[in-house]
Motif scaffolding. Structure first.
Motif, PDB file in Angstrom:
ATOM      1  N   UNK A   1       0.785  -1.140  -0.037  1.00  0.00           N
ATOM      2  CA  UNK A   1      -0.082   0.082   0.192  1.00  0.00           C
ATOM      3  C   UNK A   1       0.802   1.134   0.000  1.00  0.00           C
ATOM      4  N   UNK A   2       1.719   1.152   0.900  1.00  0.00           N
ATOM      5  CA  UNK A   2       2.912   2.265   0.771  1.00  0.00           C
ATOM      6  C   UNK A   2       3.554   2.830  -0.674  1.00  0.00           C
ATOM      7  N   UNK A   3       4.081   1.495  -1.108  1.00  0.00           N
ATOM      8  CA  UNK A   3       4.596   1.836  -2.299  1.00  0.00           C
ATOM      9  C   UNK A   3       3.633   2.280  -3.525  1.00  0.00           C
ATOM     10  N   UNK A   4       2.568   1.837  -3.350  1.00  0.00           N
ATOM     11  CA  UNK A   4       1.794   2.274  -4.417  1.00  0.00           C
ATOM     12  C   UNK A   4       1.229   3.619  -4.194  1.00  0.00           C
ATOM     13  N   UNK A   5       1.023   4.008  -2.865  1.00  0.00           N
ATOM     14  CA  UNK A   5       0.577   5.539  -2.543  1.00  0.00           C
ATOM     15  C   UNK A   5       1.774   6.245  -2.866  1.00  0.00           C
TER      16      UNK A   5
ATOM     17  N   UNK B   1       1.553   9.694  -5.417  1.00  0.00           N
ATOM     18  CA  UNK B   1       2.281  10.967  -5.272  1.00  0.00           C
ATOM     19  C   UNK B   1       3.311  11.593  -5.944  1.00  0.00           C
ATOM     20  N   UNK B   2       4.138  10.756  -6.396  1.00  0.00           N
ATOM     21  CA  UNK B   2       5.520  11.038  -7.178  1.00  0.00           C
ATOM     22  C   UNK B   2       4.901  11.379  -8.798  1.00  0.00           C
TER      23      UNK B   2
ATOM     24  N   UNK C   1      -6.909  21.016  -2.625  1.00  0.00           N
ATOM     25  CA  UNK C   1      -7.585  20.075  -1.805  1.00  0.00           C
ATOM     26  C   UNK C   1      -6.722  19.050  -1.115  1.00  0.00           C
ATOM     27  N   UNK C   2      -5.697  18.489  -1.771  1.00  0.00           N
ATOM     28  CA  UNK C   2      -4.837  17.937  -1.375  1.00  0.00           C
ATOM     29  C   UNK C   2      -4.004  18.252   0.041  1.00  0.00           C
ATOM     30  N   UNK C   3      -3.644  19.577  -0.086  1.00  0.00           N
ATOM     31  CA  UNK C   3      -2.870  20.352   0.945  1.00  0.00           C
ATOM     32  C   UNK C   3      -4.049  20.320   2.093  1.00  0.00           C
ATOM     33  N   UNK C   4      -5.095  20.942   2.029  1.00  0.00           N
ATOM     34  CA  UNK C   4      -6.030  20.815   3.141  1.00  0.00           C
ATOM     35  C   UNK C   4      -6.264  19.369   3.668  1.00  0.00           C
ATOM     36  N   UNK C   5      -6.419  18.462   2.973  1.00  0.00           N
ATOM     37  CA  UNK C   5      -6.486  17.178   3.593  1.00  0.00           C
ATOM     38  C   UNK C   5      -5.477  16.384   4.233  1.00  0.00           C
ATOM     39  N   UNK C   6      -4.275  16.962   3.781  1.00  0.00           N
ATOM     40  CA  UNK C   6      -3.167  16.625   4.163  1.00  0.00           C
ATOM     41  C   UNK C   6      -2.888  17.306   5.937  1.00  0.00           C
ATOM     42  N   UNK C   7      -3.428  18.392   5.775  1.00  0.00           N
ATOM     43  CA  UNK C   7      -3.436  19.057   7.274  1.00  0.00           C
ATOM     44  C   UNK C   7      -4.336  18.450   8.218  1.00  0.00           C
ATOM     45  N   UNK C   8      -5.614  18.457   7.740  1.00  0.00           N
ATOM     46  CA  UNK C   8      -6.693  17.917   8.453  1.00  0.00           C
ATOM     47  C   UNK C   8      -6.398  16.612   9.205  1.00  0.00           C
ATOM     48  N   UNK C   9      -5.831  15.708   8.156  1.00  0.00           N
ATOM     49  CA  UNK C   9      -5.620  14.199   8.575  1.00  0.00           C
ATOM     50  C   UNK C   9      -4.166  13.827   8.907  1.00  0.00           C
ATOM     51  N   UNK C  10      -3.437  14.947   9.128  1.00  0.00           N
ATOM     52  CA  UNK C  10      -2.072  14.622   9.552  1.00  0.00           C
ATOM     53  C   UNK C  10      -1.634  13.355  10.579  1.00  0.00           C
TER      54      UNK C  10
ATOM     55  N   UNK D   1      -3.591  10.991  11.055  1.00  0.00           N
ATOM     56  CA  UNK D   1      -3.891   9.475  10.637  1.00  0.00           C
ATOM     57  C   UNK D   1      -3.151   8.861   9.627  1.00  0.00           C
ATOM     58  N   UNK D   2      -2.247   9.540   9.159  1.00  0.00           N
ATOM     59  CA  UNK D   2      -1.264   9.226   8.294  1.00  0.00           C
ATOM     60  C   UNK D   2       0.064   9.295   8.576  1.00  0.00           C
ATOM     61  N   UNK D   3       0.487   8.816   9.757  1.00  0.00           N
ATOM     62  CA  UNK D   3       1.826   8.894  10.193  1.00  0.00           C
ATOM     63  C   UNK D   3       2.282   7.320  10.455  1.00  0.00           C
ATOM     64  N   UNK D   4       1.989   6.292   9.553  1.00  0.00           N
ATOM     65  CA  UNK D   4       2.221   5.019   9.470  1.00  0.00           C
ATOM     66  C   UNK D   4       3.131   4.890   8.293  1.00  0.00           C
ATOM     67  N   UNK D   5       3.947   5.772   7.825  1.00  0.00           N
ATOM     68  CA  UNK D   5       4.620   5.373   6.722  1.00  0.00           C
ATOM     69  C   UNK D   5       4.096   5.745   5.120  1.00  0.00           C
ATOM     70  N   UNK D   6       2.996   5.931   5.090  1.00  0.00           N
ATOM     71  CA  UNK D   6       2.111   6.049   3.777  1.00  0.00           C
ATOM     72  C   UNK D   6       1.544   7.328   3.792  1.00  0.00           C
ATOM     73  N   UNK D   7       1.511   8.263   2.666  1.00  0.00           N
ATOM     74  CA  UNK D   7       0.888   9.563   2.366  1.00  0.00           C
ATOM     75  C   UNK D   7      -0.634   9.513   2.196  1.00  0.00           C
ATOM     76  N   UNK D   8      -1.015  10.637   2.328  1.00  0.00           N
ATOM     77  CA  UNK D   8      -2.464  10.632   2.157  1.00  0.00           C
ATOM     78  C   UNK D   8      -2.843  10.311   0.751  1.00  0.00           C
ATOM     79  N   UNK D   9      -1.895  10.216  -0.154  1.00  0.00           N
ATOM     80  CA  UNK D   9      -2.558   9.753  -1.745  1.00  0.00           C
ATOM     81  C   UNK D   9      -2.823   8.215  -1.544  1.00  0.00           C
TER      82      UNK D   9
END
Length: 474
Positions: free
Chosen positions: A362-366, A370-371, A401-410, A412-420
């Motif tokens: 999942x992390x690799x796909x994310x 992102x890239x 939208x991505x920037x807002x969601x990254x801040x809002x759910x920072x 929840x996405x601290x396990x190595x994978x990005x919000x993407x």
């Protein structure tokens, strides 16, 4: 798609594209209630005749004739909605092994309106007008006027069986008009209504008798507290009083009522008692498998909890009546349901045992998304609009939208994978399309709901639902 062993002997895996048609409140024509992604066409942009005998249906029937399972149909085989179920479209459609493209559908399912008096916990506003759970759709509801009734009439004269749901069918005026046409032009056809059972007046009683309507009643518990917790706004005693009337009606037309139950986290341990009730009343028990909302779905449970549930089910014994087809079918439905729970358990066991590898995938796909996000967005936009200025505006709004969601759910996405990672399960094109129709506030609500759904999938170790794979070892 790889074909499961239990269906390899079949030449055509499902006859629904040849025999079955569903029409929803957005005017979308689909082949069945389980396939929400493949649309044959849309009314009023095209007529029912143009849609049913059109290119989209031709394409999917050709796939089945070649022995293939289209990707949009794969959930039936992956998530337990397949031919093992006594109530599946595969089972029912196979009774009429018709593969002639030129024929009208033998069964039509009408979901023309969401008008409903209940606020059930598993429904959203797309299903019930009384629901407090919002549902954002890219498609607006269609008005099914007299023109639609006129255009659909040839289908009504050729069909054998017509299914009406909603919403609450007895609150949808167009249905009464359609029943009148069927009774005059095709009186031998069956009319089946799936009702919540809470409404019964003289108008409905007259319609039941006049059109010889077959009835299914949606009941998820025979315990008042559980029933009213699930079916909000309903009164247990009133529904079960109406249920007795519906049972007597179906007996009067030499038919059998069906009790439709949605197994979920709130009533999972009550399923055997519901079947016992059905057996005692000599009515059919049927399943409606819940996929969403996720927090109520049984497949979210840990493997040990599913194992305990399965053990409880296996310890339950029904009194056998070998020559009673209704009771035997109810027991068969329960046995199928137990197989489904076992499948959930095996898949979750695989998720738990392979957790490290699956989270890595999942992390690799994310990070791959992102890239390459800008190029992906630009590619998707070519399918949505040729307008370069609009494309630039949508691109800007998307990244904001991505920037807002990254801040809002920072947090929840601290396990190595990005919000993407959300875009593993949500098509970026759908987000961009929605942006052409909705304001930023509505888009953010939808994005938040999707992100929270993804987080719940991760929390419940439902990695197979993210990676679109079956981790069962069976």
């Amino acid at each position: 798609m790889l074909v499961p062993n239990f269906i390899k002997k079949k030449i055509v895996y499902c006859y629904a594209p040849f025999n079955n048609l569903l029409i929803d409140q957005q005017g979308q024509f689909r082949i069945c209630c389980h396939n929400n992604t493949y649309t044959l066409g849309k009314y009023p942009e095209n007529t029912p005749e143009e849609i049913w005998f059109g290119a989209q249906r031709k394409a999917i029937t050709q796939q089945f004739l070649k022995g293939e399972i289209p990707p949009s149909c794969s959930p039936c085989f992956r998530f337990g909605l397949n031919s093992n179920s006594p109530d599946s479209k595969i089972t029912h459609a196979a009774k009429n092994k018709n593969t002639a493209f030129k024929n009208y559908p033998l069964q039509i399912e009408f979901l023309l309106d969401n008008n409903c008096n209940l606020n059930c916990v598993m429904c959203a506003t797309n299903i019930s007008s009384s629901s407090t759970t919002p549902y954002v759709s890219t498609e607006a509801p269609v008005e099914f006027s007299d023109t639609f009734i006129e255009l659909i009439t040839p289908f009504l004269t050729h069909g054998r069986y017509f299914v009406f749901s909603g919403g609450e069918p007895f609150l949808i005026p167009q249905y009464f008009t359609i029943w009148e046409i069927i009774s005059k032009l095709n009186p031998s056809a069956g009319i089946y209504v799936q009702t919540n059972g809470t409404i019964l007046n003289d108008t409905i009683k007259d319609a039941l008798k006049k059109y010889k309507i077959q009835i299914g009643v949606s009941v998820d518990s025979i315990i008042p507290e559980t029933y009213e917790k699930i079916r909000k706004n309903a009164v247990f005693n009133k529904t079960f009083e109406n249920l007795e009337y519906f049972i007597r009606h179906t007996e009067s037309i030499k038919n059998t009522l069906t009790l439709m139950t949605v197994p979920m986290t709130l009533n999972a341990h009550e399923i055997p008692q519901i079947i016992e009730y059905c057996n005692a009343k000599h009515i059919y028990f049927a399943l409606s498998i819940l996929e969403r909302p996720i927090h109520l779905a049984l497949w979210t449970w840990p493997s040990q909890k599913l194992k305990a549930l399965l053990e409880a089910y296996n310890s339950f014994t029904f009194k056998e009546y070998p020559h009673d087809r209704i009771i035997q079918k109810n027991i068969s439905s329960f046995n199928y349901y137990k197989e489904l729970i076992k499948k959930y358990m095996d898949i979750k066991t695989g998720n738990e045992s392979r957790e490290k590898d699956l989270k890595k995938a999942i992390t690799e796909k994310a990070f791959l998304i992102k890239d390459n996000l800008l190029s992906i967005v630009q590619e998707k936009l070519t399918m949505i609009t040729p307008d370069k200025n609009l494309s630039q505006v949508l691109t800007s709004r998307f990244f904001q939208l991505i920037t807002k969601m990254e801040k809002k759910y920072a947090g929840d996405f601290n396990d190595g994978y990005p919000i993407h990672a959300i875009f593993i399960i949500k098509d970026i094109a759908l987000v961009l399309q929605l942006m052409t129709e909705r304001n930023d506030s509505e888009i953010e609500k939808t994005a938040s709901a999707n992100i929270e759904e993804f987080c719940l999938l991760m929390q419940t170790r439902s990695y197979d639902r993210i990676l679109n794979e079956n981790n069962s070892r069976i």
